[in-house]
Motif scaffolding. Sequence first.
Motif, PDB file in Angstrom:
ATOM      1  N   LEU A 253       6.869   1.010  -2.234  1.00  0.00           N
ATOM      2  CA  LEU A 253       7.194   2.288  -2.877  1.00  0.00           C
ATOM      3  C   LEU A 253       6.070   3.299  -2.692  1.00  0.00           C
ATOM      4  CD1 LEU A 253       8.907   1.079  -6.158  1.00  0.00           C
ATOM      5  CD2 LEU A 253       9.982   2.162  -4.186  1.00  0.00           C
ATOM      6  N   ARG A 254       4.819   2.839  -2.790  1.00  0.00           N
ATOM      7  CA  ARG A 254       3.680   3.750  -2.603  1.00  0.00           C
ATOM      8  C   ARG A 254       3.674   4.304  -1.185  1.00  0.00           C
ATOM      9  NH1 ARG A 254      -1.018   4.072  -0.483  1.00  0.00           N
ATOM     10  NH2 ARG A 254      -1.149   1.958   0.273  1.00  0.00           N
ATOM     11  N   ARG A 255       3.905   3.441  -0.207  1.00  0.00           N
ATOM     12  CA  ARG A 255       3.932   3.905   1.189  1.00  0.00           C
ATOM     13  C   ARG A 255       5.092   4.842   1.447  1.00  0.00           C
ATOM     14  NH1 ARG A 255       2.001  -1.055   5.113  1.00  0.00           N
ATOM     15  NH2 ARG A 255       0.000  -1.400   4.106  1.00  0.00           N
ATOM     16  N   LEU A 256       6.240   4.556   0.856  1.00  0.00           N
ATOM     17  CA  LEU A 256       7.391   5.449   1.018  1.00  0.00           C
ATOM     18  C   LEU A 256       7.118   6.807   0.390  1.00  0.00           C
ATOM     19  CD1 LEU A 256      10.406   3.051   0.391  1.00  0.00           C
ATOM     20  CD2 LEU A 256       9.766   4.147   2.545  1.00  0.00           C
ATOM     21  N   SER A 257       6.463   6.802  -0.758  1.00  0.00           N
ATOM     22  CA  SER A 257       6.165   8.082  -1.407  1.00  0.00           C
ATOM     23  C   SER A 257       5.186   8.898  -0.577  1.00  0.00           C
ATOM     24  CB  SER A 257       5.626   7.867  -2.818  1.00  0.00           C
ATOM     25  OG  SER A 257       4.339   7.284  -2.779  1.00  0.00           O
TER      26      SER A 257
END
Length: 125
Positions: free
Chosen positions: A50-54
């Motif tokens: 999720l952090r990388r997608l954000s």
Amino acid sequence: MATLTIRNLPEEVRDRLRRAAAERGRSMEEEARQALAERYRSQLTAEEVLRRLSQLNPDKKKAGRSRIAASELLLASRRLESLVESDLISRREKAAWDRRLDEGNVSLADVEQFAAKKYHWPSKK
């Protein structure tokens, strides 16, 4: 890069490795390297994904992403697509719902309620 020597490899394993390498047009060494890398490569946690997608979508509002989980987003999108396929809503109406989902303004329950109004499920006897 490290070097690894494997002794006493069972013939059955070697034969399967050889066949797999031939099917993929690779050497046995490359096939073994890929198999080991795939098996032991670091796995990302859900939070890291999720952090990388954000980071890929920095303009998206965090509130929108936290309102509906990715699995629920997929289910909601599929439900809306089934309404389109059944000619119960238009592509334009689905696009409006998709925007609301992306912005985090609706939940899966909202989509399910909408779908229930559009599609009359057969009653169970």
